[in-house]
Design a protein around this motif. Structure first.
Motif, mmCIF file in Angstrom:
data_model
loop_
_atom_site.group_PDB
_atom_site.id
_atom_site.type_symbol
_atom_site.label_atom_id
_atom_site.label_comp_id
_atom_site.label_asym_id
_atom_site.label_seq_id
_atom_site.Cartn_x
_atom_site.Cartn_y
_atom_site.Cartn_z
ATOM 1 N N UNK A 242 -6.287 -7.417 -3.594
ATOM 2 C CA UNK A 242 -6.109 -8.578 -4.463
ATOM 3 C C UNK A 242 -6.434 -9.878 -3.764
ATOM 4 N N UNK A 243 -6.045 -10.008 -2.525
ATOM 5 C CA UNK A 243 -6.317 -11.235 -1.760
ATOM 6 C C UNK A 243 -7.810 -11.416 -1.544
ATOM 7 N N UNK A 244 -8.503 -10.325 -1.240
ATOM 8 C CA UNK A 244 -9.948 -10.406 -1.018
ATOM 9 C C UNK A 244 -10.654 -10.914 -2.274
ATOM 10 N N UNK A 245 -10.284 -10.349 -3.425
ATOM 11 C CA UNK A 245 -10.897 -10.763 -4.687
ATOM 12 C C UNK A 245 -10.603 -12.227 -4.985
ATOM 13 N N UNK A 246 -9.368 -12.647 -4.773
ATOM 14 C CA UNK A 246 -8.982 -14.026 -5.067
ATOM 15 C C UNK A 246 -9.767 -15.020 -4.211
ATOM 16 N N UNK A 247 -9.974 -14.679 -2.955
ATOM 17 C CA UNK A 247 -10.651 -15.620 -2.061
ATOM 18 C C UNK A 247 -12.140 -15.734 -2.359
ATOM 19 N N UNK A 248 -12.757 -14.668 -2.809
ATOM 20 C CA UNK A 248 -14.189 -14.729 -3.119
ATOM 21 C C UNK A 248 -14.426 -15.429 -4.444
ATOM 22 N N UNK A 249 -13.570 -15.141 -5.433
ATOM 23 C CA UNK A 249 -13.731 -15.743 -6.754
ATOM 24 C C UNK A 249 -14.304 -14.762 -7.748
ATOM 25 N N UNK B 37 -5.975 3.610 -6.463
ATOM 26 C CA UNK B 37 -6.593 2.287 -6.338
ATOM 27 C C UNK B 37 -7.691 2.042 -7.368
ATOM 28 N N UNK B 38 -8.110 3.084 -8.089
ATOM 29 C CA UNK B 38 -9.221 2.938 -9.039
ATOM 30 C C UNK B 38 -8.957 1.861 -10.093
ATOM 31 N N UNK B 39 -7.766 1.795 -10.708
ATOM 32 C CA UNK B 39 -7.547 0.764 -11.731
ATOM 33 C C UNK B 39 -7.745 -0.660 -11.239
ATOM 34 N N UNK B 40 -7.531 -0.904 -9.959
ATOM 35 C CA UNK B 40 -7.734 -2.251 -9.424
ATOM 36 C C UNK B 40 -9.186 -2.681 -9.585
ATOM 37 N N UNK B 41 -10.120 -1.773 -9.256
ATOM 38 C CA UNK B 41 -11.536 -2.090 -9.401
ATOM 39 C C UNK B 41 -11.905 -2.308 -10.860
ATOM 40 N N UNK B 42 -11.312 -1.514 -11.756
ATOM 41 C CA UNK B 42 -11.591 -1.670 -13.184
ATOM 42 C C UNK B 42 -11.139 -3.041 -13.662
ATOM 43 N N UNK C 128 -15.411 1.677 -7.535
ATOM 44 C CA UNK C 128 -14.321 2.445 -6.943
ATOM 45 C C UNK C 128 -14.663 3.919 -6.801
ATOM 46 N N UNK C 129 -14.974 4.582 -7.911
ATOM 47 C CA UNK C 129 -15.191 6.029 -7.861
ATOM 48 C C UNK C 129 -16.426 6.372 -7.036
ATOM 49 N N UNK D 235 -4.014 -2.660 -22.098
ATOM 50 C CA UNK D 235 -3.038 -2.194 -21.109
ATOM 51 C C UNK D 235 -3.518 -2.209 -19.682
ATOM 52 N N UNK D 236 -4.784 -2.535 -19.468
ATOM 53 C CA UNK D 236 -5.304 -2.596 -18.104
ATOM 54 C C UNK D 236 -4.995 -3.969 -17.520
ATOM 55 N N UNK D 237 -4.080 -3.990 -16.584
ATOM 56 C CA UNK D 237 -3.718 -5.262 -15.958
ATOM 57 C C UNK D 237 -3.178 -4.995 -14.567
ATOM 58 N N UNK D 238 -3.428 -5.936 -13.685
ATOM 59 C CA UNK D 238 -2.892 -5.838 -12.336
ATOM 60 C C UNK D 238 -1.373 -6.045 -12.373
ATOM 61 N N UNK D 239 -0.727 -5.662 -11.319
ATOM 62 C CA UNK D 239 0.699 -5.906 -11.202
ATOM 63 C C UNK D 239 0.992 -7.395 -11.277
ATOM 64 N N UNK D 240 0.079 -8.191 -10.712
ATOM 65 C CA UNK D 240 0.178 -9.653 -10.757
ATOM 66 C C UNK D 240 -1.194 -10.204 -11.113
ATOM 67 N N UNK D 241 -1.265 -11.399 -11.650
ATOM 68 C CA UNK D 241 -2.567 -12.048 -11.820
ATOM 69 C C UNK D 241 -3.251 -12.183 -10.464
ATOM 70 N N UNK D 242 -4.589 -12.116 -10.475
ATOM 71 C CA UNK D 242 -5.338 -12.132 -9.223
ATOM 72 C C UNK D 242 -4.986 -13.346 -8.367
ATOM 73 N N UNK D 243 -4.815 -14.501 -9.023
ATOM 74 C CA UNK D 243 -4.549 -15.715 -8.249
ATOM 75 C C UNK D 243 -3.192 -15.689 -7.562
ATOM 76 N N UNK D 244 -2.311 -14.782 -7.957
ATOM 77 C CA UNK D 244 -0.975 -14.732 -7.354
ATOM 78 C C UNK D 244 -0.883 -13.747 -6.188
ATOM 79 N N UNK D 245 -1.961 -13.007 -5.940
ATOM 80 C CA UNK D 245 -1.903 -12.026 -4.859
ATOM 81 C C UNK D 245 -1.856 -12.718 -3.504
ATOM 82 N N UNK D 246 -1.042 -12.190 -2.650
ATOM 83 C CA UNK D 246 -0.952 -12.702 -1.284
ATOM 84 C C UNK D 246 -0.421 -11.589 -0.399
ATOM 85 N N UNK D 247 -0.619 -11.767 0.877
ATOM 86 C CA UNK D 247 -0.114 -10.808 1.852
ATOM 87 C C UNK D 247 1.116 -11.403 2.527
ATOM 88 N N UNK D 248 2.247 -10.763 2.311
ATOM 89 C CA UNK D 248 3.461 -11.214 2.977
ATOM 90 C C UNK D 248 3.493 -10.643 4.392
#
Length: 464
Positions: free
Chosen positions: A104-111, A141-146, A163-164, A237-250
């Motif tokens: 998620x962080x990688x996707x958010x940073x690239x745009x 992890x496949x749904x993340x790519x979708x 992904x696949x 129903x396809x959605x990330x656990x969080x919006x992409x912009x909210x992903x971060x690495x704790x």
């Protein structure tokens, strides 16, 4: 009533394998028993060309067909265990959330507006996971790519392509795949993961083809949305656990990911420095799982529960390795393995070695339909193909690459591979539509592999 498609009528892989065992048993009554003389060549016993001779016929009985199953399990025990412990490890890692957060962080940073760049990056990220983690272990992890694909204007197939296909091709062409390259090295008595430079080049080139193929498909559907292979399939129903912009690495995520990277580095160091193989790798996997669980704040009961579930999810794929090994048990008992080698060597001996290498990929491609397990097919075929390569003047390293291509690339297409069906199901892509996307991709990689095989033959790629 809806008519069943052809791939719905295929027997269960276990049934297919046992049918092959039965056929092998019948062959012990028909195929003449024979053996080659063998001599010490360096650290291994090699076939002595021209020494094939008949021995007393020793056909197997009805009960022996069933004895071959537990005997195959015993002979493949170490490989079965590493498969189970891999599932346990990566189910636990997925439960920590660290891998999802990192993507998620990688996707958010690239745009999300830079679709082609994201496709290339995501393909190589998933390819890396396939090359290092395995195939079925990345199903979650496949749904993340979708979701990422839908976010930048793609469709379900774009997500499945990243992904696949990324995971599948990364796993198929990995220079450090313990289930194909590793098993092949043991059977061929080669240094573990030797020949990594050429295989790495093939892996990177194959992943580049995946990314290019997916980008071309995205370009087509952007110009003409009706060209989508998944038109009409709902995406509700396809959605990330969080919006992409909210992903971060704790801090916890970083520690867990660091422990994973250190564990993989330890394995590679042990393999190349101390000659580690499956037993040692399995031990490190157990340590990695326990450490990651503790770092994520899990107690002992949670760690065990996650590991047991992960092993349970993959047990079908693990046990099929032993069933496939039963084929070799029957061939050995009937003393017909060398006869088969001799029969195969006769027509190939008069062909150029490069053509023989290409034909090997085709043979493994067909076999992969019936034995979709990489290590299972290695157990069933490489004990035949490796001596065959000795007879025709092909290096064993090249023979393993031919197996790796035929087994791995066709994993994108065979409906008998449970992991593939699970992944495209998560992406909501029906198999017939996936086949239309993946077939030309697999063909491109297969043709490219022949150039790498030609190079391997030209340079007499070794060690032998």
């Amino acid at each position: 009533m809806e008519k069943k498609r052809w791939y719905h009528k295929i027997p269960n892989p276990y049934v297919l394998l046992f049918m092959i065992i039965v056929v092998a048993g019948i062959m012990t009554y028909i195929v003449p028993a024979g053996e080659f003389d063998r001599a010490q060549v360096g650290t291994r016993m090699g076939v002595v060309a021209g020494t094939y001779h008949h021995v007393e016929q020793s056909p197997v009985g009805f009960f022996d067909l069933f004895k071959a199953l537990p005997m195959g399990m015993v002979k493949a025990a170490s490989i079965i265990f590493i498969t189970l412990i891999s599932g346990a490890l990566f189910n636990l890692l997925n439960a920590t959330g660290a891998l999802e957060n990192a993507v998620g962080v990688i996707v958010r940073r690239i745009g999300v507006n830079k679709s082609n760049r994201l496709i290339w990056l995501m393909t190589f990220v998933f390819g890396f996971l396939g090359a290092t983690v395995g195939f079925e272990n990345n199903i979650a992890l496949v749904p993340i790519a979708v979701l990422v694909a839908l976010a930048f204007g793609g469709d379900l197939m774009v997500g499945a392509g990243m992904a696949v296909a990324g995971i599948g091709v990364g796993f198929a062409t990995s220079p450090i795949n313990p289930y194909t390259v590793g098993v092949g090295a043991v059977i061929a008595d080669l240094p573990m993961f030797s020949g990594a430079l050429l295989r790495t080049g093939f892996c990177l080139a194959s992943l580049a083809l995946v990314a290019h193929h997916t980008c071309r498909y995205l370009g087509k559907i952007k110009k003409n949305p009706s060209a989508s292979l998944v038109a009409g399939i709902g995406t509700d129903g396809l959605s990330l656990t969080h919006p992409i912009e909210e992903y971060s690495l704790c801090g916890k995520d970083k520690i867990v990911l660091t422990s994973f990277v250190l564990g993989m580095a330890t394995i590679l160091f042990g393999v190349f420095t101390w000659g580690w193989y499956i037993t040692e790798i399995s031990a490190v996997f157990i340590i990695m799982a326990v450490v990651a669980g503790l770092l994520a704040g899990m107690n002992s009961d949670e760690i065990i529960a996650k590991m047991v579930k992960g092993a349970g999810d993959i047990v079908g794929g693990a046990l099929i390795i032993g069933v496939a090994r039963g084929i070799q048990v029957i061939l050995d008992a009937g003393h017909i393995g060398d006869t088969i080698v001799q029969t195969l060597a006769a027509p190939l001996a008069d062909l150029p070695v490069t053509l023989s290498a290409i034909l090997m990929t085709m043979v493994h491609s067909v076999i992969n339909f019936f034995i979709p397990s990489g290590s299972g097919q290695a157990m069933a075929t490489l004990p035949i193909m490796i001596p065959l390569s000795d007879l025709i003047g092909m290096t064993r390293q090249t023979a393993i690459l031919a197996f790796q291509v035929g087994d791995g690339v066709m994993n994108l297409l065979v409906p008998t591979l449970g992991g593939l069906l699970a992944m495209i199901a998560l992406a909501r892509v029906p198999f017939d539509r996936w086949f239309r996307f993946a077939f030309p991709l697999a063909l491109k990689i297969l043709v490219m592999s022949w150039f790498f095989l030609a190079l391997a033959v030209a340079i007499n790629w070794g060690p032998a």
